[in-house]
Design an enzyme around this catalytic site. Structure first.
Site, mmCIF file in Angstrom:
data_model
loop_
_atom_site.group_PDB
_atom_site.id
_atom_site.type_symbol
_atom_site.label_atom_id
_atom_site.label_comp_id
_atom_site.label_asym_id
_atom_site.label_seq_id
_atom_site.Cartn_x
_atom_site.Cartn_y
_atom_site.Cartn_z
ATOM 1 N N ASP A 42 15.843 -24.072 -19.589
ATOM 2 C CA ASP A 42 16.862 -24.106 -18.533
ATOM 3 C C ASP A 42 16.596 -25.258 -17.566
ATOM 4 O OD1 ASP A 42 19.190 -23.242 -17.342
ATOM 5 O OD2 ASP A 42 18.213 -21.747 -16.086
ATOM 6 N N VAL A 84 16.180 -15.445 -2.065
ATOM 7 C CA VAL A 84 14.997 -16.254 -1.770
ATOM 8 C C VAL A 84 14.837 -16.361 -0.262
ATOM 9 C CG1 VAL A 84 13.860 -18.476 -2.057
ATOM 10 C CG2 VAL A 84 15.301 -17.572 -3.878
ATOM 11 N N ILE A 86 17.116 -18.283 2.430
ATOM 12 C CA ILE A 86 17.441 -19.692 2.163
ATOM 13 C C ILE A 86 18.162 -19.876 0.839
ATOM 14 C CG2 ILE A 86 15.557 -20.604 3.559
ATOM 15 C CD1 ILE A 86 13.996 -21.018 0.942
ATOM 16 N N GLY A 87 18.395 -18.799 0.101
ATOM 17 C CA GLY A 87 19.095 -18.938 -1.170
ATOM 18 C C GLY A 87 19.304 -17.606 -1.842
ATOM 19 N N GLY A 142 21.067 -15.867 -5.840
ATOM 20 C CA GLY A 142 21.638 -16.127 -7.162
ATOM 21 C C GLY A 142 21.640 -14.871 -7.985
ATOM 22 N N GLY A 196 18.530 -12.628 -7.518
ATOM 23 C CA GLY A 196 18.273 -11.948 -6.265
ATOM 24 C C GLY A 196 18.327 -12.911 -5.097
ATOM 25 N N LYS A 225 10.740 -15.138 -3.830
ATOM 26 C CA LYS A 225 11.899 -14.795 -4.654
ATOM 27 C C LYS A 225 11.856 -13.295 -4.931
ATOM 28 C CE LYS A 225 12.343 -16.418 -8.961
ATOM 29 N NZ LYS A 225 12.728 -17.359 -10.038
#
Length: 1012
Positions: free
Chosen positions: A828, A704, A696-697, A699, A702, A718
């Site tokens: 962040d 997700v 589902i994601g 970056g 790594g 994650k």
């Protein structure tokens, strides 16, 4: 004496004088050259800024340079104010031997306190305020023995104020306001017997402290400001011993008890601020000898009656008692005060009638008594001297007709008298008062016809819930500045005039619950700004104009309970609130509205049909054929095939389960699991589900995955990259996140369930959040976000949801900054790291860059600047030093995103949303024009404007000027409860309760403290 001897003597004396004069000239020449060279060296140190082009080798008349002050031809003063200086103070500055005055305020000077200034032996005046200075004020600052003026306010100095400051006996002025001090202020300040001004205000990170008793030794002190500095306890009774005191402000603290009688012994006192404390009990009497000019006791827990002794204060110009628990009547004698300009008691428990002499004896400008229980009539003479600007009496039980004198009140800018029991006609001149901007008289019993002419400046015109009758006049075409025209629930009749379409600034038009007839104007395309159109519960007929479908900003359309006919025109799908029920419409409902979100939008239209049952309308004709009968032979064949398939599936399942059991045992033995919550899954459940279809994601960290566990619930996994080149950085991020999230629990922080690792891989397992990340909702991001699934695009992120999200994020950050020990700085904060559950509750995520502080407010230095462009605070970029205020800055950016709908990197000629927003604020732009046009609703406009301003406050350049997250939460909660914002004017009570936009001082306006 012989003549020759006399001549010889005179000759030698003359030669001596000539040679001495020549020597002095030569010495002065060399001194002049030396100072000139030092000034050029200063310019070079500052990297030759363009504003110092006149500092050059050919221009030797440096005493004429505007930045230089000379005495007897020598430099004694250097003033470089608001010059965007980003370098340190030159270490050779004190080579200017006669320097007495140094002023570098309002720049971006970094570093610690410049100790090289100690060698300026004649220095009397030092102003380094509004800079990026950090660290602690050095203990040996008392080396500046001749200093009389010291201003280090609005900097990033932290720690304690050194006690050695009490040795600087020549000091007349000290300003250390708006800093990051997190210790105490020294008792030794009481030893500065020459002190005339002491400003320690807005240091809310001070440890809780009482007012030191020895301050009463400061017999020459005229100005004492210590508002918002965590004072506790009672005000000392002997404060009256500060005999020279003229201006006292110790507001915004936690002081308790009564106002001491000793305070009223101050014969010279001219201004007192004691607001926003925690006083209890009645206001004490004041003695007649007082010379008080302004009194502000607002926002406390004061109880009892307003003392009649206020009437003795003949010089009183401002009396602010708003937002307390005061009861009883206003003493009649207060209306007789000859100097009173402003009177504000809104939001108390006051009752009774108002003194009729208000405004008769003084040039009254502001009269704010809203949200009480007053009855009777308004005083007749409020505008007797023609100075009244603001009349706020809403939410009372006032009655009768308005004073006729208001019809001649040309100075009036704001009229808010809604929710009372007034009746009769509006004084004729009041409609067209030239300066009037806000006209709010709703929820009364006024009658009469609307005027042909309205003040050309009125932008908010609300006459709803009254008894006005007659037609909307043709003269409405001249009301060109009206933004909101609200006339709901009256007796207006006639048609909706074509002239109404001339109001091109119109954003809200509410004419519902009247007796309007006829058709609508067919050309309404001029309403380019219209957001809300409500004409429901009238007698309108004809077709709905097609031009309504071309209005670019329209989001609320209510034409229900009329007699409209024909088909529904093309209406843009951006409409979030649509009601066409109870009309005579025919044909098919447009496909974009055939969903449950609009199930109440089309009821009671017998001629309408839809292709879905969700709208509870007649189904349109599909033209489907009837199904044919199935033969018994076919049924038998199907059953037989199903039985065979079942047996094969059972056999295959048995073999697979056996294989998986062996594989699970092998997996469980190779992975290490550390649990932080009670788990309903095993390592093998997770590892076996890390397949491509569950991604589902992704970056820089790594990938997700969304993993189904326990047959019904999901978790987000994650998995860190296995790239060896970046393994070390990822491990650092992994361990930081585990260390922090495993030790904290909060409903607005993502929940870490466990971590799983082996020699090759690292995984973090979190709660799965259904509604993805905030950036996807705000900025239509296509990529999936960390620990989340796909957002549902048909749900609108309206303002209540946005405010809810802002409050949730603020709660999470407040917990990290103020309730964790040691405090945690996220570093962040951005919209992609704000995750949303199914109810749009916000969760702060991704703690890979988070940092534990040593103690609250203390700076930590990072080895490098890491973060996201558009969200990073300027002091972090410049110095790599962090504390909680860098998260406040980032949160302010999110508030700007929530209100404007723009990304953090947005800009035209600017480089970020913050700079874009600030540039518009400095230019005096209308904030409403900066807001997200797709989601602005009139009922939330005030809130959105004020949250935008809160975002501005959070993104000020100076960290010390930013509020804490505790203060931000307090403000947002007041907004959610309608206690601050509502319909109150921003000028009356500005955005943030902890930073008062005073009518009398300029301690902080909406414009940043380091800019003009």
């Amino acid at each position: 004496m012989p003549v020759l001897v006399k001549f010889s003597l005179y000759f030698h004396v003359a030669m001596f004088l000539i040679l001495s004069h020549a020597s002095n000239c030569k010495s002065q020449y060399h001194f002049h050259v030396e100072e000139h060279l030092i000034l050029l060296k200063i310019k070079f140190h500052l990297q030759n800024p363009s504003f110092l082009t006149h500092w050059n080798t050919s221009n030797t008349s440096y005493c004429s340079w505007p930045e230089i002050t000379c005495t007897s031809g020598s430099v004694t003063g250097l003033t470089l104010v608001n010059s965007n200086i980003t370098q340190t103070i030159p270490f050779f500055l004190c080579d200017l031997k006669n320097l007495t005055h140094v002023d570098f305020h309002k720049n971006f000077i970094p570093g610690e306190f410049p100790k090289n200034l100690y060698t300026c032996s004649k220095l009397k005046y030092l102003d380094l305020s509004m800079n990026n200075l950090v660290g602690e004020i050095p203990y040996d600052i008392h080396s500046l023995v001749n200093l009389q003026y010291l201003n280090l306010g609005a900097t990033n100095f932290s720690g304690d104020i050194p006690s050695s400051i009490g040795r600087m006996k020549e000091l007349r002025f000290i300003a250390l306001q708006y800093c990051l001090f997190n210790g105490t202020f020294p008792y030794e300040i009481g030893n500065l017997l020459n002190l005339e001004t002491l400003d320690l205000s807005s240091n809310n990170m001070f440890l809780p402290s009482k007012l030191p008793m020895n301050l009463t030794k400061l017999k020459k002190l005229k100005v004492f400001h210590m508002f918002g500095s965590n004072l506790v306890g009672e005000i000392p009774e002997d404060i009256g011993e500060m005999v020279a005191l003229e201006n006292l402000d110790i507001s915004e603290n936690n002081l308790t008890g009564n106002i001491p009688s000793g305070l009223f012994m101050l014969k010279n006192l001219s201004i007192v601020y004691l607001d926003r404390n925690s006083f209890h009990g009645e206001i004490p009497s004041f003695v007649e000898a007082m010379n008080l000019i302004e009194i502000d006791l607002a926002e406390n827990n004061l109880t009892g009656k307003i003392p009649n002794d206020f009437s003795k204060l003949k010089k009183l110009t401002w009396l602010d008692l708003f937002m307390n628990n005061l009861s009883g009547e206003i003493p009649q004698s207060i209306g007789n005060l000859p100097s009173l300009i402003g009177f504000s008691v809104f939001k108390n428990k006051l009752s009774g009638t108002l003194p009729n002499d208000f405004g008769l004896y003084s040039k009254l400008e502001y009269f704010h008594i809203a949200t009480n229980s007053f009855n009777g009539r308004l005083p007749d003479n409020l505008c007797y001297h023609g100075k009244l600007h603001s009349l706020n009496v809403y939410e009372n039980h006032l009655s009768g007709e308005l004073p006729k004198s208001l019809g001649n009140c040309s100075s009036l800018v704001e009229l808010k008298i809604y929710k009372n029991e007034f009746y009769g006609k509006i004084p004729s001149g009041l409609w067209s008062t030239n300066n009037l901007l806000t006209f709010m008289i709703s929820h009364n019993k006024f009658s009469g016809e609307l005027p042909q002419n309205l003040s050309s400046n009125v932008s908010l015109f609300d006459i709803s819930y009254n008894q006005f009758y007659g037609k909307i006049p043709n003269g409405v075409s001249s009301w060109t500045n009206v933004v909101e025209f609200i006339a709901s629930k009256n007796f207006l009749n006639g048609s909706v005039p074509q002239e109404l379409t001339n109001l091109f600034k119109l954003e809200s038009l509410l004419l519902d619950q009247n007796q309007l007839k006829g058709s609508l104007p067919f050309d309404v395309i001029s309403w380019q700004s219209l957001v809300t159109l409500n004409l429901s519960q009238n007698q309108l007929f004809g077709e709905i104009p097609n031009s309504i479908g071309h209005l670019p900003s329209l989001s609320v359309l209510d034409l229900s309970q009329n007699q409209f006919s024909g088909q529904i025109p093309s209406i843009p799908p951006r409409i979030t609130n649509l009601n066409l029920s109870s009309n005579n419409l025919t044909g098919r409902v447009p496909s974009e509205f055939e969903n449950s979100a609009f199930d109440r939008s089309f009821l009671n239209n017998s001629g309408l049909c839809a292709y879905t049952k969700e709208l509870s309308l007649t189904l349109c004709n599909f033209g489907l054929e009837k199904p044919t009968k199935t033969s018994p032979w076919s049924v038998g064949l199907i059953i037989g095939l199903i039985v065979v398939a079942f047996l094969l599936a059972w056999l295959a399942s048995f073999m697979i389960i056996k294989l998986l059991t062996k594989r699970k045992q092998a997996l469980d033995n190779s992975w290490k699991l550390i649990s932080f919550q009670k788990l309903n899954f095993t390592v093998s459940n997770i590892v076996s589900s890390l397949t491509e279809q569950n991604i589902i994601g992704s970056g820089g960290f790594g990938t997700v995955y969304q993993v189904l566990v326990d047959g019904s619930s999901n978790v987000a996994v994650k998995k860190m990259m296995s790239n060896r080149k970046i393994r070390q950085k990822l491990e650092s991020s992994f361990h930081a996140e585990v260390k922090i999230l495993s030790s904290i629990r909060h409903r607005n922080i993502v929940k870490l369930l466990c971590c799983i690792s082996n020699d090759d891989s690292m995984m973090l397992v979190y709660d799965y959040l259904e509604n993805s990340s905030l950036d996807k909702w705000l900025h239509n991001k296509n990529k999936s976000s960390v620990m989340s699934g796909s957002a549902r695009p048909h749900v609108v992120l309206d303002w209540p949801k946005r405010l809810k999200i802002a409050i949730g994020v603020a709660h999470g950050l407040c917990y990290m900054h103020h309730d964790c020990s040691p405090p945690i700085v996220h570093r962040d904060i951005k919209t992609s790291n704000i995750l949303l559950d199914s109810e749009f509750n916000a969760k702060v995520a991704d703690f890979g860059l988070a940092k534990l502080l040593m103690k609250p407010g203390q700076f930590n230095t990072m080895s490098a600047v890491i973060g996201s462009f558009g969200y990073m605070a300027p002091e972090y970029v410049q110095t790599t030093r962090v504390n909680e205020k860098i998260d406040v800055f980032s949160f302010g950016v999110i508030l700007l995103e929530l209100t404007t709908g723009k990304e953090a990197t947005y800009g035209d000629e600017h480089s970020s949303l913050v700079e874009w927003s600030w540039s518009h604020v400095h230019e005096g732009s209308n904030i409403e024009e900066l807001l997200d046009k797709d989601f602005v609703e009139p009922s939330y406009l005030d809130e959105m404007c004020n949250i935008f301003k809160l975002g501005i406050m959070c993104t000020t350049t100076l960290p010390s000027s930013r509020p804490s997250m505790k203060e931000v939460v307090h403000t947002l909660l007041r907004c959610e409860g309608g206690l601050v914002f509502g319909q109150r004017n921003v000028e009356e009570y500005d955005v943030v309760p902890f930073l008062k936009n005073s009518k009398r001082d300029s301690r902080l306006n909406i414009v940043d403290s380091d800019t003009d």
